[in-house]
Every structure is written in C-alpha cells, then in structure tokens.
Write a protein that holds these residues in place. Structure first.
Motif, mmCIF file in Angstrom:
data_model
loop_
_atom_site.group_PDB
_atom_site.id
_atom_site.type_symbol
_atom_site.label_atom_id
_atom_site.label_comp_id
_atom_site.label_asym_id
_atom_site.label_seq_id
_atom_site.Cartn_x
_atom_site.Cartn_y
_atom_site.Cartn_z
ATOM 1 N N LEU A 86 0.673 -1.037 0.024
ATOM 2 C CA LEU A 86 -0.152 0.095 0.069
ATOM 3 C C LEU A 86 0.872 1.109 0.168
ATOM 4 O O LEU A 86 2.244 1.204 0.064
ATOM 5 C CB LEU A 86 -0.994 -0.050 1.202
ATOM 6 N N VAL A 87 0.198 2.263 -0.201
ATOM 7 C CA VAL A 87 0.791 3.781 -0.041
ATOM 8 C C VAL A 87 1.281 3.978 1.339
ATOM 9 O O VAL A 87 0.654 3.606 2.354
ATOM 10 C CB VAL A 87 0.109 4.986 -0.551
ATOM 11 N N SER A 88 2.730 4.358 1.705
ATOM 12 C CA SER A 88 3.053 4.747 3.019
ATOM 13 C C SER A 88 2.185 5.774 3.610
ATOM 14 O O SER A 88 1.946 6.628 2.871
ATOM 15 C CB SER A 88 4.507 5.082 3.065
ATOM 16 N N GLN A 89 2.149 5.749 4.848
ATOM 17 C CA GLN A 89 1.520 6.830 5.589
ATOM 18 C C GLN A 89 2.212 7.382 6.648
ATOM 19 O O GLN A 89 3.036 6.594 7.468
ATOM 20 C CB GLN A 89 0.020 6.302 6.014
ATOM 21 N N GLN A 90 2.076 8.517 7.140
ATOM 22 C CA GLN A 90 2.561 9.252 8.292
ATOM 23 C C GLN A 90 1.726 8.906 9.479
ATOM 24 O O GLN A 90 0.617 9.208 9.386
ATOM 25 C CB GLN A 90 2.871 10.756 7.820
ATOM 26 N N VAL A 91 2.400 8.426 10.509
ATOM 27 C CA VAL A 91 1.546 8.231 11.584
ATOM 28 C C VAL A 91 1.688 9.208 12.654
ATOM 29 O O VAL A 91 0.667 9.578 13.298
ATOM 30 C CB VAL A 91 2.131 6.784 12.295
ATOM 31 N N SER A 92 2.692 9.740 13.119
ATOM 32 C CA SER A 92 3.238 11.063 13.994
ATOM 33 C C SER A 92 3.293 12.094 13.329
ATOM 34 O O SER A 92 3.994 12.255 12.101
ATOM 35 C CB SER A 92 4.104 10.765 14.869
ATOM 36 N N GLN A 93 2.851 13.321 13.758
ATOM 37 C CA GLN A 93 2.937 14.600 12.943
ATOM 38 C C GLN A 93 3.337 15.574 14.126
ATOM 39 O O GLN A 93 2.443 16.435 14.528
ATOM 40 C CB GLN A 93 1.788 15.033 12.286
ATOM 41 N N ASN A 94 4.619 15.421 14.602
ATOM 42 C CA ASN A 94 4.689 16.267 15.814
ATOM 43 C C ASN A 94 5.944 17.412 15.468
ATOM 44 O O ASN A 94 6.813 17.195 14.480
ATOM 45 C CB ASN A 94 5.505 15.465 17.093
ATOM 46 N N THR A 95 6.164 18.143 16.404
ATOM 47 C CA THR A 95 6.989 19.316 16.451
ATOM 48 C C THR A 95 8.217 18.741 16.990
ATOM 49 O O THR A 95 9.399 19.425 17.231
ATOM 50 C CB THR A 95 6.795 20.504 16.782
ATOM 51 N N ALA A 96 8.347 17.675 17.741
ATOM 52 C CA ALA A 96 9.368 16.922 18.647
ATOM 53 C C ALA A 96 9.754 15.504 18.054
ATOM 54 O O ALA A 96 8.864 15.165 17.284
ATOM 55 C CB ALA A 96 9.146 17.165 19.929
ATOM 56 N N GLU A 97 10.858 14.991 18.376
ATOM 57 C CA GLU A 97 11.210 13.981 17.755
ATOM 58 C C GLU A 97 10.179 12.713 18.286
ATOM 59 O O GLU A 97 9.543 12.460 19.415
ATOM 60 C CB GLU A 97 12.293 13.249 18.568
ATOM 61 N N SER A 98 9.819 11.887 17.006
ATOM 62 C CA SER A 98 9.044 10.628 17.282
ATOM 63 C C SER A 98 10.167 9.543 16.620
ATOM 64 O O SER A 98 10.259 9.475 15.316
ATOM 65 C CB SER A 98 7.880 10.660 16.432
ATOM 66 N N ILE A 99 10.570 8.672 17.583
ATOM 67 C CA ILE A 99 11.439 7.737 17.333
ATOM 68 C C ILE A 99 11.136 6.136 17.499
ATOM 69 O O ILE A 99 10.313 5.974 18.504
ATOM 70 C CB ILE A 99 12.698 8.032 17.514
ATOM 71 N N LEU A 100 11.975 5.446 17.121
ATOM 72 C CA LEU A 100 11.906 3.985 17.528
ATOM 73 C C LEU A 100 10.605 3.036 17.320
ATOM 74 O O LEU A 100 9.800 2.639 18.447
ATOM 75 C CB LEU A 100 12.498 3.725 19.090
ATOM 76 N N PRO A 101 10.058 3.161 16.399
ATOM 77 C CA PRO A 101 8.633 2.353 15.955
ATOM 78 C C PRO A 101 8.809 1.163 16.265
ATOM 79 O O PRO A 101 9.635 0.246 15.995
ATOM 80 C CB PRO A 101 8.389 2.862 14.469
ATOM 81 N N GLN A 102 7.525 0.686 16.717
ATOM 82 C CA GLN A 102 7.316 -0.764 17.024
ATOM 83 C C GLN A 102 5.905 -1.271 16.611
ATOM 84 O O GLN A 102 4.825 -0.921 17.132
ATOM 85 C CB GLN A 102 7.202 -1.122 18.663
ATOM 86 N N PRO A 103 6.055 -1.903 15.392
ATOM 87 C CA PRO A 103 4.519 -2.168 14.800
ATOM 88 C C PRO A 103 3.925 -3.597 15.177
ATOM 89 O O PRO A 103 4.773 -4.369 15.673
ATOM 90 C CB PRO A 103 4.736 -2.178 13.098
ATOM 91 N N ASN A 104 2.617 -3.694 15.484
ATOM 92 C CA ASN A 104 1.981 -4.809 15.809
ATOM 93 C C ASN A 104 0.636 -5.248 15.073
ATOM 94 O O ASN A 104 0.047 -4.251 14.638
ATOM 95 C CB ASN A 104 1.676 -4.622 17.258
ATOM 96 N N PHE A 105 0.311 -6.399 15.158
ATOM 97 C CA PHE A 105 -0.889 -6.626 15.014
ATOM 98 C C PHE A 105 -1.637 -7.328 16.369
ATOM 99 O O PHE A 105 -1.095 -7.783 16.997
ATOM 100 C CB PHE A 105 -0.980 -7.879 13.848
ATOM 101 N N HIS A 106 -2.860 -7.010 15.888
ATOM 102 C CA HIS A 106 -3.902 -7.594 17.171
ATOM 103 C C HIS A 106 -5.206 -7.816 16.427
ATOM 104 O O HIS A 106 -5.777 -6.873 15.901
ATOM 105 C CB HIS A 106 -4.097 -6.586 18.200
ATOM 106 N N SER A 107 -5.545 -9.060 16.193
ATOM 107 C CA SER A 107 -6.493 -9.577 15.229
ATOM 108 C C SER A 107 -6.525 -9.094 13.898
ATOM 109 O O SER A 107 -5.414 -9.180 13.385
ATOM 110 C CB SER A 107 -8.005 -9.165 15.934
#
Length: 186
Positions: free
Chosen positions: A106-127
C-alpha cells in the motif's frame, strides 16, 4: 540453533547498509534495513522463502529514513520507520503495509506529526488491526505513544504518563496479547 547455514550478506554492494530487522510468517522471512544506495537513507525489504531470497524492494521515498521495524502475521506485513524530511526537522513515524506477503504494498502513511522527535517504532498486529508504539518527545519529555491504524484512520494516544521519561519501547504479540516493555528514566 545447533546447525547454522553459512552467513549471506543481504546486499553485496559497497554502499552503506545498517539497522536490519526481521519478521516471519509461514515459510517466509522478511528482512528490512536502512540502505544508502540512492544518496539518502531509504528503507528496503527482501523476502526469503525457505532458502531462496527475493529481490530488494525500496519501501520509502527520498528522505532520511532510519530504524526500520517489521512485523508479520499470516499474510499481513507492517513496516514502520522514523523519517526526517531534512536535517533540521524532527523525526516522525511512517508505516507501509502489505496483505499478500509482500507481493504488493500500500502507499506509505505518516503516523506521527509532531514538532518534537518521534522515534523507535514498534509495529504490531492484534486480530485484524494494526497498531504501532513509538518513543515520542512532544510533551517535553520522552513517553511511549500508540496509534491504532484501522480503516485508514489514525488514533494516537499517549500510552505512558509519569514523571519519568519512558524510552526504548519493545513489543511482541503472543497468543493474541500484545506485550510492551520500556525503560523508565529520571
């Protein structure tokens, strides 16, 4: 772990590669990594079926992508990374997913939109839902944030709230439950 195959490089070129991460499902293993072959850091993926490796596939557009993480459940794959548009901007979290073992993305999407750092992502599935934890500095100190990614909607919540900084999230799905750990710092 008693018998190991001989190590194979993910890439055999001379450009810089770093930060590999693995995810597996069925008989497929997915390796994601940061790669500098196009003059900026990009995220690439390669699928290995038993002993056969596929081709490299670039998941990100130009930018300063780093710290990829992948999670696989059945035929679904989610890859997350942090990205800067330039050296001055803070990092934000992006994801991309596949529902057919990486045949199409799929096309990538931006998850966070912050004026400070957003780092170290951990993706998960639940159902049938996908979610992502990350370390976020938007409150003035580090905290763990979570976003459920369902039906194209993004619901971000602050997961930890304490007087101490919460850093280095790590998560895993086991028997239908998501397990999350992090480090608290003064």
């Amino acid at each position: 772990g008693r018998i190991w195959r001989a190590p194979e490089p993910i890439t055999s070129e001379t450009w810089e590669t770093a930060e590999p991460n693995l995810g597996s499902s069925f008989r497929s293993i997915f390796v994601v990594w940061r790669d500098h072959r196009e003059a900026t850091s990009q995220i690439y993926v390669r699928r290995f079926d038993e002993t056969i490796g596929g081709d490299d596939f670039r998941l990100t557009s130009p930018g300063k992508a780093r710290r990829p993480s992948v999670n696989v459940l059945d035929r679904k794959i989610i890859v997350a990374w942090e990205n800067r548009s330039n050296d001055i901007d803070p990092a934000n979290i992006f994801t991309i997913s596949s529902f057919d073992l990486g045949e199409t993305w799929l096309v990538s999407q931006q998850v966070s939109q912050n004026t400070a750092e957003s780092i170290l992502p951990q993706p998960n599935f639940h159902s049938d839902e996908m979610g992502i934890f990350w370390q976020d500095g938007s409150s003035g100190k580090w905290e763990i944030h979570f976003s459920l990614l369902s039906d194209g909607k993004r619901e971000e919540t602050r997961f930890t709230q304490s007087n101490r900084s919460a850093i280095q999230p790590s998560s895993w799905l086991s028997h239908g439950q998501i397990h999350l750990t992090w480090v608290n710092r003064e």
